[in-house]
Each structure stands twice: as C-alpha cells, then as structure tokens.
Design an enzyme around this catalytic site. Structure first.
Site, PDB file in Angstrom:
ATOM      1  N   CYS A 168       2.930   1.644   3.173  1.00  8.17           N
ATOM      2  CA  CYS A 168       4.389   0.711   2.666  1.00  8.17           C
ATOM      3  C   CYS A 168       5.335   1.721   2.171  1.00  8.17           C
ATOM      4  O   CYS A 168       6.544   1.838   2.449  1.00  8.17           O
ATOM      5  CB  CYS A 168       4.141  -0.437   2.379  1.00  8.17           C
TER       6      CYS A 168
ATOM      7  N   ASP B 241      10.934  16.027 -33.220  1.00  9.55           N
ATOM      8  CA  ASP B 241      12.008  15.035 -33.070  1.00  9.55           C
ATOM      9  C   ASP B 241      13.394  15.534 -33.197  1.00  9.55           C
ATOM     10  O   ASP B 241      14.112  14.705 -32.910  1.00  9.55           O
ATOM     11  CB  ASP B 241      11.866  13.967 -34.276  1.00  9.55           C
TER      12      ASP B 241
ATOM     13  N   CYS C 179       0.766  -1.199  -0.075  1.00 11.33           N
ATOM     14  CA  CYS C 179       0.082  -0.097  -0.084  1.00 11.33           C
ATOM     15  C   CYS C 179       0.853   1.255  -0.070  1.00 11.33           C
ATOM     16  O   CYS C 179       2.040   1.093   0.038  1.00 11.33           O
ATOM     17  CB  CYS C 179      -1.070   0.056   1.208  1.00 11.33           C
TER      18      CYS C 179
ATOM     19  N   ASP D  94       6.156  19.943 -35.177  1.00 16.53           N
ATOM     20  CA  ASP D  94       7.314  20.046 -36.302  1.00 16.53           C
ATOM     21  C   ASP D  94       6.913  19.365 -37.414  1.00 16.53           C
ATOM     22  O   ASP D  94       6.258  18.313 -37.516  1.00 16.53           O
ATOM     23  CB  ASP D  94       8.629  19.702 -35.567  1.00 16.53           C
TER      24      ASP D  94
ATOM     25  N   ASP E  28      14.387  20.796 -31.604  1.00 18.15           N
ATOM     26  CA  ASP E  28      12.904  20.912 -30.839  1.00 18.15           C
ATOM     27  C   ASP E  28      13.102  20.504 -29.599  1.00 18.15           C
ATOM     28  O   ASP E  28      12.203  20.766 -28.665  1.00 18.15           O
ATOM     29  CB  ASP E  28      12.159  19.652 -31.466  1.00 18.15           C
TER      30      ASP E  28
END
Length: 730
Positions: free
Chosen positions: A33, A622, A30, A438, A626
């Site tokens: 923890c 890419d 949880c 782009d 950029d």
C-alpha cells in the site's frame, strides 16, 4: 454545483519555493500500500516528496509551489482506492481508536467461532479413524459451516475490504492472497460437505482469520503506544496564552498570535505555551521533559522556561523567545515523528520482500495447482494444495519482522531520553566501536557555575549578583544565578570589554575583568588551582573578591565512559578548548585519547582518519563548530541544549543533564539489530521450510494456518524482548 475544496489552511510553507501537506489515509495496511501511494503521488508533476508513515497512516507530501491544487492529492488517492483527508491528530486518533475497536470485535467473533468449530472438528477427526457414520460427520460439517460462514463474513472484513479496494484499482496487496485463500477454503469446504467428503476446512479458514486478526490488532496497538508518546507531547502544547497587550492589560490569545519579544503571564497550574525567560516573579516549575529531573525547580528572573513546562505555585511574567512551531517541544515532536516515519535499510529490505509477496505467492499457488494436475492428481486435491500454499506463505511474520522491533525500540529509546532523527540510526549505532566526545557543553553541563560561591560572604554575593543582572556576559550570568537575586541595581554603566560599575551609598561597585577591578593577584592564585576555571572579579571600595566560574562535568560522565569501555567501545575527546582544560577533564574521566585546540576541520580530519582505519565512529557534540564533525561521523548525537544546526546534523538527540542516554543508545541499538536479524531469519527460515512442505502436499489448510500463525506470534514475542534492555552505568 462543483464543490470547492480549500486545503490552504493545512498547507505549510517550507521556504525555498516548497509547500507541505499532511494527509490521513485510510486503508493503508502493508508495504505494498505504501509503495503504491508513494509511486502514484510521485508521478504528479512538481511533487518532490511523497512519504507514507505506516505507524499513524499519515502521508507527507511536498511540492513546488505554483498552480498545483492540493485537492489533487486526495483525488489521486481516491483513484488508487484510498480515502484521504487533512491530517489532524485528534481526528486521526478517533478514527484509529474506532478501527482498533472494530478489529477487536472481529477478533472476538473469529476467536469465538474458532473455539466452537474446533470443538466440532475434534469428533470428526477422531471419527474418521473409528466408526463415525457419514450422517454424523455431515451433521458436524454443516454445523461448522453454520458457525464459520457468518463469522468469517464479519471477521474477514478488514482483509476483504482491503483486497477489494486493491483489485478495484487494478492492483494487489498482501490481503488479496489472504482473502483468496480464506474464500477458497470456505468454498471448498461447502463443496466437500455437499458431496459427503471426509474432510472440510472450516476450521482452517476461521483459525487463519483469528490469528491474522490477532497479529494485526497487536501490531496496531504497538504502533498506537508509540504514537501515544507523540500524543503525550502534543497534549503538553497549550493552544492559547495570556499575553500582555499593554503594561496593565492582558488578553488570552492563540499561540499563533504570539511573536518573540511579547510578554506572557504564566499563572499557577498553567502549562507554558512558549519558550522564553522569566522577567518577573518567583515560582516552582516542572521541566522534567527537558531536564529529565522529576523534582520541581525554582523559577525566577532569568530562568529559561520551555513550552510544556508546568507552573506549580507562583505567577511568572515571561518574555517570549519562541512560539508555535519554533519551540523546543515542537522540535522534539518533529524529531519523534521523523523517527517513526523514517525507514532503515532493514525496513526497506522488509518492505521490498513484502511487496514481492502477492505476485510471487499467486504464481506459486497457480503453478502448484497446475503441477499437481499435470502429475495426475485430480482438481480437488490440486486446489486444496494450492489453498495450503496461499495460507502458509502469508507474509505476516516478514511484514512484522522489522517494524515491530523499530516501533518498540523507538518508544523505549524515548523513555530513556533519546530521540531519533534518522531512520537507520539504530543500525549504525549498533556497529559503533568508537565514541568521540566534544568537551564543552557535551561532557560538561552547558551552563556555568560559580564553584566558590560558598566562600563568598552572602551580602557580597547578593551585591555582585544585582550588579551582574545588568550584564549579558555568560560569566556574569553565572554570578547572577548563584546569588539568586532578581533585583538589578539602578544607574549601572557598562564598560565595553571590561565589565559593569555603579554606585551604592556612595561606594563604587565593579564586576568584570580582574584588571578592571584591580584584583589580578587574587585572580592568578585561583587560576593556578584549576586550568578549567574562568574568573570574574568584584570590588566594593577597597574590598576585592574573585568568583571562580566553570562548567561542571555531567554528573554521570565518568561512569558512562567506563561503561562504554566495558562494552568494547573506545572513547576519545576532541575539543577546541585549551589543552590544560581538556587534559584536566580527560584525566577526571579516565580518557587517555584526547586532543585540544582543534578547529572544525581538524575534528573532521581525525574522524575521517578513524573511519579509514575501519572504525565505526559516533560523534557526540553540541556546538556550532561541531556540526561539520557530526555530519562527518558514521553516526552522531547531540544534547537537547545543542544549537539548532547541530541538532539538524545529528542522528539522535538526548534529553536531560545525564550522559547515560549515550549508553542507552548503544545498548538498545545492539539489541534491536540482533532482534531484527533474528526476526528476518525466523521469517525467511519459516518460508524456506514451510513452502516446500505445502507444495509437496504434506500440509493441509489447517496445518498451514497453524504454522503461519505460529511464525507471526514467534516474531512478535521475539520483538518484545527489546523492552528488556536496561542500560546501567558501572
């Protein structure tokens, strides 16, 4: 004799004076923890990061290199009540599989007991309002106890062990109140049975365990399915490769022993262990992981291959570009692990709420009991009411509200070709109202194509391709690919900035600038037809040919943009390319808002202007130029072909040649955010309604168990709706 524990094999050097270690931690169940472990390790001097991944129970620790012994982390975790060891995927999966089987056994025992106890409880319920004699009722109660007590002792182990570990280390977690509620319900039921009372709560206790185990088992299996994606990636990694140790001798070596520049042999049926380029041979390969294309593709000299690629038919010699952790497959695995480990603001909100659960519930139950006693109730009724409060406030629904959606969506996005690199990317994409693309390498495919190859005589194309193999220029590489030749000409001379030339049968061949080949007039005619075209000329004696080379738009770019616009998302193009080329692409794609000739600073300025106007901007790009714009945008995305710097700046990476993953990211994110909000509302609303009812004494432990279980199941079923998203381009 002291045991010397050496963890150096598992420690990674991150550079900048930092070291990294992954540990598998047992018993993490949880948010409490996770917080306990992270706080405990962060308190150690020189530790810079301690992050628990609940999905695979992995702890990532980073620290300043020096005198700190990594074994100290294991000792610290032991003191906190958790067993840890170096994380190894195979071992971790074995342990996880055993835990899953154990949970299933516990669930089976609890479910079997629940059915039988409920079968015995129904006559008691009906008999209490009819004519059942006390002896018969006692018999049914004792029979229920005979079934429920051993079943609870076995089926409750996952909760009892966790609670005991937390208490032993002087802490609490969500399993402590659950265990207290179950034990009190069973203990009270025994007391009630001994005193011949009308009511016992064996049915409530065993039903509670059944539904808690069902929720925990389903949650674990959802996480395992998502981890299976990463596991499948790991399975694609070959551990060894066949390396040329001399021009005539090969040897099978570990991937760790291979460095860029080495040459490896890739035989039919083998999976490639490295990234590189084919230098000799011809075959078909399966690169569906990278391209998304399920059909086999031809591989020959100059073809790029990646780790995880399956060689289908022929034998290939490949020059290594990257190996081990530097491959694209390793990068994809890292991105997927980041997606599973990172936490969004909704996850953080859910974690904080779950961490507060144990102390708040203990206090509420105690105050309820004392309040009922103060109002004149007997201790029996006060304790029963407190038990109902403990049971009905179990935070399973709240704990599952966000992780369940995040786990399902992360797996669904991967199947759609999207890898998350940021924990809150899904939430930010859901709010996007503007997508900025782009052009070069994003709206277009990264590789150049010869668009007029069909108009060039086959023998001329072959000669030009053989000449092009001697050049590293990308335009020449496009000619070489179009010719599909693998045999370079000998004696080729390169003229810097002009092109390459050579002789064949006494005739001079040239490939390069139109001026170098005396083909300016023909080149100008072709350039006038398409502003995006680049040209490379070829001459053979008095013959002149011009190859028209350009990047093609991604095949589904126009349809994807139309679909985004239909979803209310504005689309713009920001490019550093020439204005005619950008205008041509924008017109073909139906984009009216575009800008050309921009520098990285110009792109950032425009994105910041959009954000000041209240727009939520997603940048898709890419190139190296950029990366700043990707970082400046509200959320960002890069194709897998992007430079490493762009990928590091991007929140998401998409695979394949298609642009539809951008649309998938928007659709899945919007649905995920909707489901997260619904789940939080369901979990909080349940507690707002149920807790007062339990405190007021209107909910028995059985009703409380049924209500709590129902809320958890409802949240799980609602989360599964994320799978129904099916992005379609129109």
């Amino acid at each position: 004799m002291a045991l010397n524990r050496d963890f150096s094999y598992y420690v990674k050097d991150l550079g900048s004076g930092l070291a990294h270690l992954d540990l598998a931690v047992e018993g993490v169940s949880c948010a409490g923890c996770m917080m306990k472990i992270e706080r405990g390790l962060s308190a150690i001097p020189d530790v810079t990061l301690a992050r628990v991944n609940l999905t695979d129970r992995r702890l990532a620790v980073e620290w300043k290199k020096g005198e700190l012994d990594p074994a100290l982390f294991v000792d610290c975790l032991a003191a906190l009540g958790y067993k840890a060891y170096p994380f190894e995927p195979v071992r971790a999966e074995v342990v996880e599989a055993e835990q899953s089987r154990f949970l299933l056994r516990c669930l089976g025992v609890a479910a079997f007991a629940t059915m039988n106890v409920m079968m015995l409880s129904i006559p008691v319920w009906s008999g209490n309002v009819t004519d059942m004699i006390p002896e018969q009722r006692d018999f049914f109660h004792w029979l229920s106890a005979l079934i429920a007590l051993p079943a609870a002792a076995y089926a409750g182990q996952p909760f009892f062990r966790s609670a005991y570990t937390a208490l032993r280390s002087r802490g609490v977690n969500m399993d402590v109140p659950i265990s207290i509620g179950v034990v009190l319900a069973l203990g009270m039921s025994i007391v009630e049975t001994i005193h011949h009372a009308e009511h016992a709560y064996f049915d409530a206790a065993i039903m509670l365990l059944t539904f808690l185990l069902a929720g925990r088992y389903l949650d674990q299996n959802m996480r395992r399915r998502t981890r299976a994606v990463a596991g499948n990636l790991a399975a694609l990694k070959a551990e060894t490769a066949t390396k040329f140790v001399s021009p005539t001798e090969i040897r099978e070596v570990p991937v760790a022993a291979i460095v860029p520049g080495d040459i490896v042999l890739l035989r039919p049926g083998e999976r490639c262990a490295i990234d590189g380029k084919v230098i000799d041979g011809r075959s078909e390969i399966d690169q569906s992981l990278i391209t998304g294309e399920t059909r086999y593709v031809a591989a020959e000299a100059g073809t790029a291959v990646y780790a995880g690629t399956m060689n289908i038919s022929g034998t290939l010699r490949v020059r290594v570009g990257a190996a081990a952790e530097g491959t694209l497959l390793s990068e994809i695995s890292r991105l997927l692990e980041n997606a599973l480990q990172a936490r969004s603001r909704y996850v953080q909100l859910s974690d904080r709420a779950s961490r507060l659960y144990a102390p708040v519930v203990h206090a509420t139950a105690l105050l309820t009991m004392l309040g009922w006693v103060a109002l004149g109730a007997n201790w029996h009724d006060a304790i029963v009411t407190a038990i109902a409060v403990l049971i009905i406030t179990c935070p399973c629904a709240l704990g599952l509200a966000i992780p369940a959606v995040q786990t399902i969506v992360a797996g669904a996005l991967f199947r759609a070709g999207v890898l998350l690199n940021s924990g809150d990317a899904v939430e930010r994409v859901a709010d996007v109202d503007t997508v900025v693309f782009d052009k070069t390498g994003t709206l277009t495919l990264p590789e150049l194509d010869v668009v007029n190859a069909a108009a060039i005589p086959a023998d001329v194309l072959q000669l030009a391709g053989r000449l092009a193999l001697a050049s590293h220029h990308p335009v020449a590489a496009a000619v070489a690919r179009a010719s599909k030749t693998t045999s370079p000409l000998e004696g080729i001379v390169e003229e810097p900035g002009q092109g390459v030339r050579g002789l064949i049968d006494g005739v001079e061949l040239r490939l390069g600038r139109p001026s170098f080949c005396n083909a300016e007039r023909l080149a100008n005619e072709i350039l006038g037809t398409d502003p995006e075209i680049s040209v490379v000329a070829f001459s053979r004696g008095q013959e002149r040919y011009v190859f028209a080379v350009r990047q093609q738009l991604r095949p589904d770019a126009a349809a994807t943009i139309r679909s985004l616009v239909k979803r209310g998302v504005a689309v713009e193009i920001l490019s550093g390319d020439r204005e005619p080329a950008v205008k041509h692409a924008a017109t073909a794609l139906g984009v009216s808002a575009w800008r050309a000739g921009l520098t990285p600073t110009d792109k950032i300025a425009h994105i910041e202007d959009l954000k000041r106007r209240g727009r939520m901007v997603m940048m898709v790009g890419d190139g190296l130029n950029d990366a700043p714009a990707l970082a400046a945008a509200s959320v960002s995305m890069s194709p897998v072909s992007a430079t490493h710097l762009s990928q590091a700046a991007a929140d998401m990476i998409f695979l394949g040649k298609d642009l539809v993953p951008v649309l998938a990211a928007v659709d899945f994110s919007r649905k995920a955010l909707q489901l997260m909000q619904q789940n939080l509302a369901l979990a909080i609303g349940y507690n707002v309604l149920a807790v007062p009812i339990a405190i007021a004494g209107y909910a028995t432990p059985l009703v409380a168990a049924a209500a709590m279980s129902g809320s958890s199941i409802l949240v799980m079923l609602n989360s599964l709706r994320a799978r129904r998203v099916a992005p379609e381009v129109t």
